[in-house]
Design an enzyme around this catalytic site. Sequence first.
Site, PDB file in Angstrom:
ATOM      1  N   LYS A  14      34.391  33.375  39.077  1.00 40.69           N
ATOM      2  CA  LYS A  14      35.285  32.244  38.851  1.00 40.69           C
ATOM      3  C   LYS A  14      34.868  31.046  39.736  1.00 40.69           C
ATOM      4  O   LYS A  14      34.061  31.201  40.672  1.00 40.69           O
ATOM      5  CB  LYS A  14      36.728  32.681  39.144  1.00 40.69           C
ATOM      6  N   HIS A 131      36.608  37.973  37.537  1.00 38.18           N
ATOM      7  CA  HIS A 131      37.337  38.615  36.447  1.00 38.18           C
ATOM      8  C   HIS A 131      36.533  39.831  36.038  1.00 38.18           C
ATOM      9  O   HIS A 131      35.298  39.805  36.062  1.00 38.18           O
ATOM     10  CB  HIS A 131      37.441  37.669  35.241  1.00 38.18           C
TER      11      HIS A 131
HETATM   12  P1  IDP Z   1      43.082  41.319  36.344  1.00 33.01           P
HETATM   13  O1  IDP Z   1      42.256  40.038  36.514  1.00 33.01           O
HETATM   14  O2  IDP Z   1      43.032  42.174  37.581  1.00 33.01           O
HETATM   15  O3  IDP Z   1      42.734  42.077  35.082  1.00 33.01           O
HETATM   16  P2  IDP Z   1      45.418  40.244  34.993  1.00 33.01           P
HETATM   17  O4  IDP Z   1      46.805  40.810  35.036  1.00 33.01           O
HETATM   18  O5  IDP Z   1      44.647  40.394  33.718  1.00 33.01           O
HETATM   19  O6  IDP Z   1      44.613  40.864  36.228  1.00 33.01           O
HETATM   20  O7  IDP Z   1      45.546  38.708  35.375  1.00 33.01           O
HETATM   21  C1  IDP Z   1      44.516  37.782  35.127  1.00 33.01           C
HETATM   22  C2  IDP Z   1      44.411  36.832  36.314  1.00 33.01           C
HETATM   23  O8  IDP Z   1      45.651  36.103  36.437  1.00 33.01           O
HETATM   24  C3  IDP Z   1      44.253  37.515  37.667  1.00 33.01           C
HETATM   25  O9  IDP Z   1      42.912  37.868  37.930  1.00 33.01           O
HETATM   26  C4  IDP Z   1      44.790  36.473  38.610  1.00 33.01           C
HETATM   27  O10 IDP Z   1      43.841  35.429  38.842  1.00 33.01           O
HETATM   28  C5  IDP Z   1      45.957  35.902  37.818  1.00 33.01           C
HETATM   29  N1  IDP Z   1      47.225  36.621  38.090  1.00 33.01           N
HETATM   30  C6  IDP Z   1      47.615  37.815  37.571  1.00 33.01           C
HETATM   31  N2  IDP Z   1      48.843  38.179  37.998  1.00 33.01           N
HETATM   32  C7  IDP Z   1      49.255  37.172  38.789  1.00 33.01           C
HETATM   33  C8  IDP Z   1      50.482  36.957  39.529  1.00 33.01           C
HETATM   34  O11 IDP Z   1      51.430  37.764  39.526  1.00 33.01           O
HETATM   35  N3  IDP Z   1      50.548  35.802  40.249  1.00 33.01           N
HETATM   36  C9  IDP Z   1      49.538  34.892  40.267  1.00 33.01           C
HETATM   37  N4  IDP Z   1      48.374  35.045  39.596  1.00 33.01           N
HETATM   38  C10 IDP Z   1      48.230  36.185  38.858  1.00 33.01           C
HETATM   39 MG    MG Z   2      43.007  41.480  33.074  1.00 32.46          MG
END
Ligand code: IDP
Ligand code: MG
Length: 174
Positions: A14, A131
């Site tokens: 990122k 990511h």
């Molecule tokens: P992941 O990247 O570990 O798969 P996801 O739930 O798919 O997690 O979320 C995508 C991205 O959104 C995360 O990598 C993070 O940057 C952001 N994110 C996820 N949950 C939160 C939160 O509760 N607060 C703030 N940012 C979040």
């Molecule tokens: Mg995810």
Amino acid sequence: MTDKNVQQALVLIKPDGLKKSLTGNILTKLSEAKLCIVGARVLHVSEELAKEHYKQLSDKPFFGELVKYIRGGIHGEPYDRVMALVYQGENAIDKLRKIAGSTNPEEADPVSIRGAYGRITTKGVYENVVHCSSDPAEAEREIKLWFTPDEIAADIYPTKKIVLDKVEQTVWEK
Ligand code: IDP
Ligand code: MG
């Protein structure tokens, strides 16, 4: 003999990873998984691509800030881009996500990429450097968003040939 569970996964470095000069560290850490890189590109992320990529999170309060973050709106030029990679290998998703660490950088294992280098912004986005696809179906959806078949150096999903008429294309001038 058991079948190998060969998977693909999309990894994005990122904008914070690029700005903090972490590309080399991240690639080195991910190489511990002993997987094969079958695609790599650096690109500006359109609003459309960002929203489609994170569409499962569109109802979250942080969605707008997340779209801004992945598009480089927090880190600015020349870091308003991401490095996208496709990894392939046995149990690729679990291996990569373990090295990446938990979503919340404060909770992530300190020796994981997110634990070592991530932070939570004052606006509440987890700025977590990388990511990584979460399951094979998501990996397929994401890889097809970020890459064309020609950009992948392996046969990972079925393709077809189409003939395009009058398609504008940018080519080198000389
Ligand atoms: P992941 O990247 O570990 O798969 P996801 O739930 O798919 O997690 O979320 C995508 C991205 O959104 C995360 O990598 C993070 O940057 C952001 N994110 C996820 N949950 C939160 C939160 O509760 N607060 C703030 N940012 C979040
Ligand atoms: Mg995810």
